[in-house]
Design a protein around this motif. Sequence first.
Motif, PDB file in Angstrom:
ATOM      1  N   LEU A 240       0.864  -1.168   0.000  1.00 53.02           N
ATOM      2  CA  LEU A 240       0.000   0.000   0.000  1.00 53.02           C
ATOM      3  C   LEU A 240       0.904   1.222   0.000  1.00 53.02           C
ATOM      4  CD1 LEU A 240      -2.606   1.665   0.493  1.00 53.02           C
ATOM      5  CD2 LEU A 240      -2.345   1.166   2.921  1.00 53.02           C
ATOM      6  N   VAL A 241       0.817   2.048  -1.031  1.00 49.02           N
ATOM      7  CA  VAL A 241       1.654   3.251  -1.136  1.00 49.02           C
ATOM      8  C   VAL A 241       0.818   4.461  -0.726  1.00 49.02           C
ATOM      9  CG1 VAL A 241       3.015   4.726  -2.654  1.00 49.02           C
ATOM     10  CG2 VAL A 241       3.045   2.237  -2.981  1.00 49.02           C
ATOM     11  N   GLU A 242       1.249   5.117   0.340  1.00 51.83           N
ATOM     12  CA  GLU A 242       0.553   6.310   0.854  1.00 51.83           C
ATOM     13  C   GLU A 242       1.605   7.404   1.031  1.00 51.83           C
ATOM     14  OE1 GLU A 242       0.059   9.242   3.361  1.00 51.83           O
ATOM     15  OE2 GLU A 242       0.667   7.511   4.578  1.00 51.83           O
ATOM     16  N   LEU A 243       1.867   8.132  -0.038  1.00 55.04           N
ATOM     17  CA  LEU A 243       2.887   9.182  -0.033  1.00 55.04           C
ATOM     18  C   LEU A 243       2.392  10.373  -0.858  1.00 55.04           C
ATOM     19  CD1 LEU A 243       6.058   6.973  -0.589  1.00 55.04           C
ATOM     20  CD2 LEU A 243       5.663   8.404   1.429  1.00 55.04           C
ATOM     21  N   GLY A 244       2.911  11.543  -0.540  1.00 59.77           N
ATOM     22  CA  GLY A 244       2.564  12.726  -1.309  1.00 59.77           C
ATOM     23  C   GLY A 244       1.987  13.845  -0.473  1.00 59.77           C
ATOM     24  N   ALA A 245       1.465  13.515   0.715  1.00 63.12           N
ATOM     25  CA  ALA A 245       0.854  14.548   1.555  1.00 63.12           C
ATOM     26  C   ALA A 245       1.882  15.600   1.965  1.00 63.12           C
ATOM     27  CB  ALA A 245       0.220  13.914   2.795  1.00 63.12           C
ATOM     28  N   ASN A 246       3.078  15.158   2.340  1.00 61.33           N
ATOM     29  CA  ASN A 246       4.097  16.120   2.763  1.00 61.33           C
ATOM     30  C   ASN A 246       4.661  16.909   1.585  1.00 61.33           C
ATOM     31  OD1 ASN A 246       4.129  15.722   5.637  1.00 61.33           O
ATOM     32  ND2 ASN A 246       5.039  13.726   5.252  1.00 61.33           N
ATOM     33  N   ASP A 247       4.692  16.303   0.422  1.00 55.98           N
ATOM     34  CA  ASP A 247       5.064  17.059  -0.776  1.00 55.98           C
ATOM     35  C   ASP A 247       4.115  18.234  -0.957  1.00 55.98           C
ATOM     36  OD1 ASP A 247       5.854  14.217  -0.983  1.00 55.98           O
ATOM     37  OD2 ASP A 247       6.681  14.773  -2.924  1.00 55.98           O
ATOM     38  N   MET A 248       2.820  17.927  -0.814  1.00 57.77           N
ATOM     39  CA  MET A 248       1.794  18.946  -1.002  1.00 57.77           C
ATOM     40  C   MET A 248       1.876  20.018   0.075  1.00 57.77           C
ATOM     41  SD  MET A 248      -1.447  19.674   0.490  1.00 57.77           S
ATOM     42  CE  MET A 248      -2.007  18.077   1.096  1.00 57.77           C
ATOM     43  N   LEU A 249       2.017  19.605   1.322  1.00 58.72           N
ATOM     44  CA  LEU A 249       2.057  20.566   2.420  1.00 58.72           C
ATOM     45  C   LEU A 249       3.262  21.494   2.323  1.00 58.72           C
ATOM     46  CD1 LEU A 249       0.947  18.280   5.382  1.00 58.72           C
ATOM     47  CD2 LEU A 249      -0.388  20.090   4.307  1.00 58.72           C
ATOM     48  N   ARG A 250       4.335  21.017   1.719  1.00 62.47           N
ATOM     49  CA  ARG A 250       5.535  21.846   1.548  1.00 62.47           C
ATOM     50  C   ARG A 250       5.517  22.632   0.242  1.00 62.47           C
ATOM     51  NH1 ARG A 250      10.265  17.591   3.605  1.00 62.47           N
ATOM     52  NH2 ARG A 250       9.204  16.983   5.542  1.00 62.47           N
ATOM     53  N   GLY A 251       4.461  22.422  -0.532  1.00 67.05           N
ATOM     54  CA  GLY A 251       4.350  23.131  -1.800  1.00 67.05           C
ATOM     55  C   GLY A 251       5.384  22.707  -2.823  1.00 67.05           C
ATOM     56  N   LEU A 252       5.834  21.449  -2.744  1.00 66.43           N
ATOM     57  CA  LEU A 252       6.829  20.963  -3.703  1.00 66.43           C
ATOM     58  C   LEU A 252       6.214  20.845  -5.089  1.00 66.43           C
ATOM     59  CD1 LEU A 252       8.573  18.166  -1.584  1.00 66.43           C
ATOM     60  CD2 LEU A 252       9.187  20.587  -1.802  1.00 66.43           C
ATOM     61  N   ASP A 253       7.051  20.924  -6.075  1.00 63.10           N
ATOM     62  CA  ASP A 253       6.604  20.846  -7.462  1.00 63.10           C
ATOM     63  C   ASP A 253       5.887  19.511  -7.702  1.00 63.10           C
ATOM     64  OD1 ASP A 253       6.253  20.787 -10.195  1.00 63.10           O
ATOM     65  OD2 ASP A 253       8.336  21.268 -10.685  1.00 63.10           O
ATOM     66  N   PRO A 254       4.612  19.530  -8.101  1.00 63.11           N
ATOM     67  CA  PRO A 254       3.905  18.276  -8.367  1.00 63.11           C
ATOM     68  C   PRO A 254       4.602  17.387  -9.389  1.00 63.11           C
ATOM     69  CG  PRO A 254       2.355  20.086  -8.246  1.00 63.11           C
ATOM     70  CD  PRO A 254       3.721  20.702  -8.235  1.00 63.11           C
ATOM     71  N   ALA A 255       5.360  17.981 -10.306  1.00 63.31           N
ATOM     72  CA  ALA A 255       6.078  17.167 -11.291  1.00 63.31           C
ATOM     73  C   ALA A 255       7.107  16.276 -10.609  1.00 63.31           C
ATOM     74  CB  ALA A 255       6.759  18.070 -12.315  1.00 63.31           C
ATOM     75  N   THR A 256       7.709  16.777  -9.531  1.00 60.82           N
ATOM     76  CA  THR A 256       8.682  15.980  -8.781  1.00 60.82           C
ATOM     77  C   THR A 256       7.990  14.853  -8.037  1.00 60.82           C
ATOM     78  OG1 THR A 256      10.130  17.891  -8.506  1.00 60.82           O
ATOM     79  CG2 THR A 256      10.450  16.065  -6.989  1.00 60.82           C
ATOM     80  N   THR A 257       6.851  15.161  -7.440  1.00 56.64           N
ATOM     81  CA  THR A 257       6.071  14.124  -6.751  1.00 56.64           C
ATOM     82  C   THR A 257       5.663  13.034  -7.723  1.00 56.64           C
ATOM     83  OG1 THR A 257       5.204  15.802  -5.224  1.00 56.64           O
ATOM     84  CG2 THR A 257       4.028  13.705  -5.338  1.00 56.64           C
ATOM     85  N   ARG A 258       5.190  13.450  -8.876  1.00 52.17           N
ATOM     86  CA  ARG A 258       4.782  12.483  -9.904  1.00 52.17           C
ATOM     87  C   ARG A 258       5.948  11.586 -10.306  1.00 52.17           C
ATOM     88  NH1 ARG A 258       0.800  12.130 -14.122  1.00 52.17           N
ATOM     89  NH2 ARG A 258      -0.203  14.043 -13.340  1.00 52.17           N
ATOM     90  N   ALA A 259       7.113  12.185 -10.512  1.00 50.76           N
ATOM     91  CA  ALA A 259       8.281  11.414 -10.948  1.00 50.76           C
ATOM     92  C   ALA A 259       8.698  10.404  -9.882  1.00 50.76           C
ATOM     93  CB  ALA A 259       9.437  12.357 -11.274  1.00 50.76           C
ATOM     94  N   ASN A 260       8.669  10.811  -8.615  1.00 48.55           N
ATOM     95  CA  ASN A 260       9.064   9.894  -7.541  1.00 48.55           C
ATOM     96  C   ASN A 260       8.094   8.725  -7.405  1.00 48.55           C
ATOM     97  OD1 ASN A 260      11.322  11.434  -6.796  1.00 48.55           O
ATOM     98  ND2 ASN A 260      10.139  12.691  -5.392  1.00 48.55           N
ATOM     99  N   LEU A 261       6.811   9.033  -7.419  1.00 43.15           N
ATOM    100  CA  LEU A 261       5.821   7.967  -7.312  1.00 43.15           C
ATOM    101  C   LEU A 261       5.859   7.054  -8.531  1.00 43.15           C
ATOM    102  CD1 LEU A 261       2.799   9.941  -5.792  1.00 43.15           C
ATOM    103  CD2 LEU A 261       4.238   8.249  -4.659  1.00 43.15           C
ATOM    104  N   ASP A 262       6.140   7.622  -9.688  1.00 43.15           N
ATOM    105  CA  ASP A 262       6.268   6.827 -10.905  1.00 43.15           C
ATOM    106  C   ASP A 262       7.391   5.798 -10.756  1.00 43.15           C
ATOM    107  OD1 ASP A 262       5.634   6.375 -13.812  1.00 43.15           O
ATOM    108  OD2 ASP A 262       7.725   7.012 -14.015  1.00 43.15           O
TER     109      ASP A 262
END
Length: 227
Positions: A107-129
């Motif tokens: 179960l992958v549950e990641l990304g909330a802290n990316d969002m809360l820190r205002g990180l570039d969504p493209a980076t979040t997408r690349a990491n989860l990919d």
Amino acid sequence: MRIPLAQLRTDGAARRLFNAGLLALCAIAALPGLAQAGTIRILALGDSLTAGFGLDETDGFVPRLEAALRAQGYDVTVLNGGVSGDTSAGGLDRLDWALADKPDLVLVELGANDMLRGLDPATTRANLDKILARLGQEKIPTLLAGMRAAPNLGPAYAAAFDPIFPDLAKAHGVALYPFFLDGVATVMALNQADGMHPNAAGVKAIVEHIAPAVIELIRSSGLAKTG
């Protein structure tokens, strides 16, 4: 066939057969974890929402999910791969270490802290990919838990962030649970004082909502059910 002890004392062949059988039984009994051979190992790879931040150990997401699945007759062990404060980059960095536990399902549950820190969504997408690609290479059934951008980040950020999860689930052919905090986010009675982390009642609600999706993945993946 039962062999009389008196015969064993005089019959060398029978005695050797008896001894060989006894040794085989001892060897089987000595195998580590044999009693748990059918247990499904579920890795919850995530952040503080998975780790159980601010909660008693028994009230966290991992023990609550394990208890809920066991109550449904599933012989499971849920492994706590949650690290408070972790971003998608942190999850990617420790993926190899987490997979050393040989999970049957993730179960992958990641990304909330990316969002809360205002990180570039493209980076979040690349990491989860990359995380999903690796799990795909390992042929591990995966449930991706989605997250949604906070309203204060604006519509442009939400338009870039929110589609990450359905897009990647489709691209990698993994199961999607659209929003991990469904029914809990913004409900003060279900959250701790910070308004972001679920309290015990909130975790209970999350587990009630997500458990059917986990069970569906267990079934569709052909993993064993006991009970």
